[in-house]
Design a protein around this motif. Structure first.
Motif, mmCIF file in Angstrom:
data_model
loop_
_atom_site.group_PDB
_atom_site.id
_atom_site.type_symbol
_atom_site.label_atom_id
_atom_site.label_comp_id
_atom_site.label_asym_id
_atom_site.label_seq_id
_atom_site.Cartn_x
_atom_site.Cartn_y
_atom_site.Cartn_z
ATOM 1 N N VAL A 46 43.371 54.011 42.517
ATOM 2 C CA VAL A 46 42.608 52.840 42.076
ATOM 3 C C VAL A 46 43.560 51.730 41.657
ATOM 4 O O VAL A 46 44.487 51.961 40.882
ATOM 5 C CB VAL A 46 41.687 53.200 40.887
ATOM 6 C CG1 VAL A 46 40.994 51.966 40.338
ATOM 7 C CG2 VAL A 46 40.691 54.259 41.287
ATOM 8 N N VAL A 47 43.334 50.537 42.175
ATOM 9 C CA VAL A 47 44.048 49.349 41.724
ATOM 10 C C VAL A 47 42.987 48.334 41.320
ATOM 11 O O VAL A 47 42.178 47.913 42.142
ATOM 12 C CB VAL A 47 44.967 48.773 42.819
ATOM 13 C CG1 VAL A 47 45.627 47.492 42.334
ATOM 14 C CG2 VAL A 47 46.012 49.796 43.238
ATOM 15 N N ALA A 48 42.976 47.997 40.042
ATOM 16 C CA ALA A 48 42.010 47.037 39.506
ATOM 17 C C ALA A 48 42.746 45.734 39.224
ATOM 18 O O ALA A 48 43.777 45.736 38.542
ATOM 19 C CB ALA A 48 41.374 47.584 38.231
ATOM 20 N N ARG A 49 42.216 44.637 39.743
ATOM 21 C CA ARG A 49 42.837 43.324 39.572
ATOM 22 C C ARG A 49 41.884 42.407 38.809
ATOM 23 O O ARG A 49 40.765 42.193 39.246
ATOM 24 C CB ARG A 49 43.163 42.710 40.925
ATOM 25 C CG ARG A 49 44.138 43.536 41.725
ATOM 26 C CD ARG A 49 44.423 42.916 43.090
ATOM 27 N NE ARG A 49 45.185 43.811 43.927
ATOM 28 C CZ ARG A 49 46.489 44.004 43.857
ATOM 29 N NH1 ARG A 49 47.186 43.343 42.973
ATOM 30 N NH2 ARG A 49 47.098 44.849 44.657
ATOM 31 N N GLY A 50 42.350 41.908 37.695
ATOM 32 C CA GLY A 50 41.553 40.970 36.912
ATOM 33 C C GLY A 50 40.588 41.664 35.969
ATOM 34 O O GLY A 50 40.321 42.862 36.076
ATOM 35 N N HIS A 51 40.079 40.897 35.032
ATOM 36 C CA HIS A 51 39.212 41.450 33.987
ATOM 37 C C HIS A 51 37.969 42.144 34.533
ATOM 38 O O HIS A 51 37.589 43.202 34.024
ATOM 39 C CB HIS A 51 38.808 40.360 32.997
ATOM 40 C CG HIS A 51 39.810 40.148 31.917
ATOM 41 N ND1 HIS A 51 39.596 39.281 30.876
ATOM 42 C CD2 HIS A 51 41.029 40.687 31.694
ATOM 43 C CE1 HIS A 51 40.635 39.291 30.063
ATOM 44 N NE2 HIS A 51 41.531 40.127 30.536
ATOM 45 N N ALA A 52 37.328 41.588 35.552
ATOM 46 C CA ALA A 52 36.086 42.197 36.056
ATOM 47 C C ALA A 52 36.350 43.602 36.599
ATOM 48 O O ALA A 52 35.618 44.547 36.281
ATOM 49 C CB ALA A 52 35.447 41.318 37.128
ATOM 50 N N GLU A 53 37.396 43.772 37.399
ATOM 51 C CA GLU A 53 37.695 45.097 37.957
ATOM 52 C C GLU A 53 38.226 46.049 36.898
ATOM 53 O O GLU A 53 37.921 47.243 36.920
ATOM 54 C CB GLU A 53 38.686 44.969 39.118
ATOM 55 C CG GLU A 53 38.082 44.294 40.330
ATOM 56 C CD GLU A 53 39.040 44.186 41.504
ATOM 57 O OE1 GLU A 53 40.105 44.855 41.501
ATOM 58 O OE2 GLU A 53 38.732 43.422 42.446
ATOM 59 N N ILE A 54 39.013 45.543 35.951
ATOM 60 C CA ILE A 54 39.506 46.386 34.855
ATOM 61 C C ILE A 54 38.327 46.856 34.000
ATOM 62 O O ILE A 54 38.260 48.012 33.591
ATOM 63 C CB ILE A 54 40.569 45.632 34.032
ATOM 64 C CG1 ILE A 54 41.843 45.448 34.880
ATOM 65 C CG2 ILE A 54 40.877 46.360 32.719
ATOM 66 C CD1 ILE A 54 42.876 44.518 34.281
#
Length: 122
Positions: A46-54
């Motif tokens: 999993v790679v989350a980018r930015g506040h929404a994905e985090i």
């Protein structure tokens, strides 16, 4: 849980303790607040980018797990307003992050690599 007046990390090594307290409290927004707006979090595949994905990542994680044992915070490596932060988890893995000092004060993570397997000697 909602707390708009969360204390920021005063030093980069404070981020790990804030993470632990907020994760154990089920405070997704508090976890997201530990990251810069465009931060990257890598956790396995999993790679989350930015506040929404985090936020999505932590919402899912906290829905499946409620206990986060305290990690041993290791000394950060600092260069001006950047710092590499590290914590040793109870299972021996190491987390490594890049934090940046914020113009308004405090520190936030920019890059978060959740778990790195310890190297084997020899």
């Amino acid at each position: 849980m909602s707390n708009p007046e969360r204390e920021p990390a005063r030093e980069p090594q404070d981020l790990a303790g804030l993470f632990n307290a907020r994760a154990n409290a089920g405070d997704v927004e508090g976890l997201v607040a530990l990251y810069e707006t465009d931060a990257v979090l890598a956790a396995g595949a999993v790679v989350a980018r930015g506040h929404a994905e985090i936020r999505t990542f932590y919402t899912d994680l906290l829905s499946r797990r409620s206990d986060f044992p305290a990690a041993e915070v290791l000394e950060p490596v600092r260069n001006g307003n950047l710092a590499m932060t590290f914590a040793r988890l109870p299972n021996g893995t190491i987390s490594a992050e890049v934090a940046r000092e914020q113009p308004e004060g405090g520190w936030r993570w920019v890059i978060d690599q959740l778990k790195i397997k310890p190297l084997k000697a020899g």
